[in-house]
Write a protein that holds these residues in place. Structure first.
Motif, PDB file in Angstrom:
ATOM      1  N   THR A  78       2.605   0.119  -2.735  1.00 34.99           N
ATOM      2  CA  THR A  78       3.816   0.245  -4.065  1.00 34.99           C
ATOM      3  C   THR A  78       2.937   1.335  -5.435  1.00 34.99           C
ATOM      4  N   VAL A  79       4.168   2.358  -5.651  1.00 36.59           N
ATOM      5  CA  VAL A  79       3.538   2.861  -7.243  1.00 36.59           C
ATOM      6  C   VAL A  79       5.169   2.534  -7.970  1.00 36.59           C
ATOM      7  N   ILE A  80       4.134   1.828  -8.648  1.00 35.79           N
ATOM      8  CA  ILE A  80       5.392   2.676  -9.941  1.00 35.79           C
ATOM      9  C   ILE A  80       5.468   3.609 -11.209  1.00 35.79           C
ATOM     10  N   SER A  81       6.169   3.915 -11.719  1.00 40.25           N
ATOM     11  CA  SER A  81       6.159   5.368 -12.272  1.00 40.25           C
ATOM     12  C   SER A  81       7.023   4.949 -13.575  1.00 40.25           C
ATOM     13  N   TYR A  82       6.388   5.705 -14.478  1.00 41.78           N
ATOM     14  CA  TYR A  82       7.540   6.061 -15.956  1.00 41.78           C
ATOM     15  C   TYR A  82       8.323   7.103 -15.713  1.00 41.78           C
ATOM     16  N   LEU A  83       9.190   6.247 -16.503  1.00 43.63           N
ATOM     17  CA  LEU A  83      10.336   7.261 -15.928  1.00 43.63           C
ATOM     18  C   LEU A  83      10.505   7.254 -17.339  1.00 43.63           C
ATOM     19  N   LYS A  84      11.567   7.241 -18.762  1.00 41.26           N
ATOM     20  CA  LYS A  84      11.397   7.045 -19.779  1.00 41.26           C
ATOM     21  C   LYS A  84      12.374   6.593 -20.992  1.00 41.26           C
ATOM     22  N   PHE A 179      -1.085  -1.784 -12.979  1.00 41.08           N
ATOM     23  CA  PHE A 179      -0.693   0.156 -13.027  1.00 41.08           C
ATOM     24  C   PHE A 179      -0.931   0.476 -14.582  1.00 41.08           C
ATOM     25  N   ILE A 180      -1.650   1.833 -14.352  1.00 45.16           N
ATOM     26  CA  ILE A 180      -1.208   2.294 -15.926  1.00 45.16           C
ATOM     27  C   ILE A 180      -0.055   3.716 -15.412  1.00 45.16           C
ATOM     28  N   LEU A 181       0.542   3.787 -16.398  1.00 40.16           N
ATOM     29  CA  LEU A 181       1.369   4.291 -16.805  1.00 40.16           C
ATOM     30  C   LEU A 181       1.671   5.581 -17.285  1.00 40.16           C
ATOM     31  N   GLY A 182       0.461   5.961 -17.456  1.00 45.14           N
ATOM     32  CA  GLY A 182       0.526   7.664 -18.383  1.00 45.14           C
ATOM     33  C   GLY A 182       0.533   7.587 -19.313  1.00 45.14           C
ATOM     34  N   SER A 183      -0.318   9.060 -19.940  1.00 40.31           N
ATOM     35  CA  SER A 183       0.165   9.261 -21.307  1.00 40.31           C
ATOM     36  C   SER A 183       1.523  10.022 -21.955  1.00 40.31           C
ATOM     37  N   ARG A 184       2.383   9.449 -21.556  1.00 47.34           N
ATOM     38  CA  ARG A 184       3.825   9.681 -21.955  1.00 47.34           C
ATOM     39  C   ARG A 184       4.075   8.047 -22.414  1.00 47.34           C
ATOM     40  N   TYR A 185       3.706   7.015 -21.564  1.00 47.57           N
ATOM     41  CA  TYR A 185       3.825   5.833 -21.503  1.00 47.57           C
ATOM     42  C   TYR A 185       3.033   5.549 -22.898  1.00 47.57           C
TER      43      TYR A 185
END
Length: 202
Positions: A78-84, A179-185
């Protein structure tokens, strides 16, 4: 000589054994003897096989069937990605931060999301679709997530490395995965928290 007695052997002669031969059983021919030997060998083999079958050793020489491969753990596929972030409509309470994420399942059986949460006590989480929802392998699902500030004193002024805690379930297991969604999130969330609590003394 005055009487009759056993005759003594004379010079150069030997006594003969005059006892009659002992009785012997019937003589077996070569074919009968061969049959007897084979019969005894066959009986010994059958007896051994029966003993081994009773103890389980007879099946030790049979190739074992390979065990079925279990499905993957849900967190592995399972992958969860931050979009916007989503624009806040006029008149909307500034304590809400809405964003879109994408969930995908790479392989294996379907994965059900049973809960979505985050680590800050002063934030509540609502998702659309609401949990629980299921996603099949190869599918991509967009999720609208709304974080609402419930208490400014319990949220950080700047979110350094925020994550989502997601409870996943498939036929293999139930897991809680961060889930770490990244620096933009992290940047968007920090800005939203500052706006939500800018006029709040805590």
């Amino acid at each position: 000589m005055s009487g009759i007695g056993p005759v003594e052997p004379g010079d150069g002669t030997q006594a003969r054994d005059t006892a009659p031969p002992l009785p012997r059983g019937p003589q077996l021919g070569p074919l009968s003897a061969l049959y007897g030997r084979h019969r005894r060998a066959a009986l010994a083999t059958l007896t051994t096989a029966a003993v081994l079958a009773g103890t389980g050793y007879l099946y030790a020489t049979r190739p074992e069937q390979p065990a079925p491969v279990p499905p993957p753990y849900p967190s592995q596929v399972t992958v969860i990605s931050y979009l916007k972030p989503q624009a806040t409509p006029p008149g909307t309470e500034k304590r809400n931060f809405r964003f879109t994420a994408e969930l995908s399942v790479e392989s294996g059986p379907p994965v059900t999301v049973t809960r979505i949460s985050q680590p800050y006590e002063g934030l509540s989480v609502i998702s659309s679709p609401r949990t629980p929802f299921r996603t099949k392998a190869g599918a991509h699902r967009k999720i609208m997530i709304t974080l609402r500030v419930t208490e400014c004193g319990k949220v950080p002024g700047s979110a350094g490395l925020p994550f989502l805690d997601v409870t996943l379930r498939n036929t293999r297991a139930i897991q809680v995965h961060s889930f770490i969604l990244g620096s933009r999130y992290a940047q968007d969330l920090s800005q939203a928290l500052q706006v939500a609590c800018s006029n709040d003394s805590g």
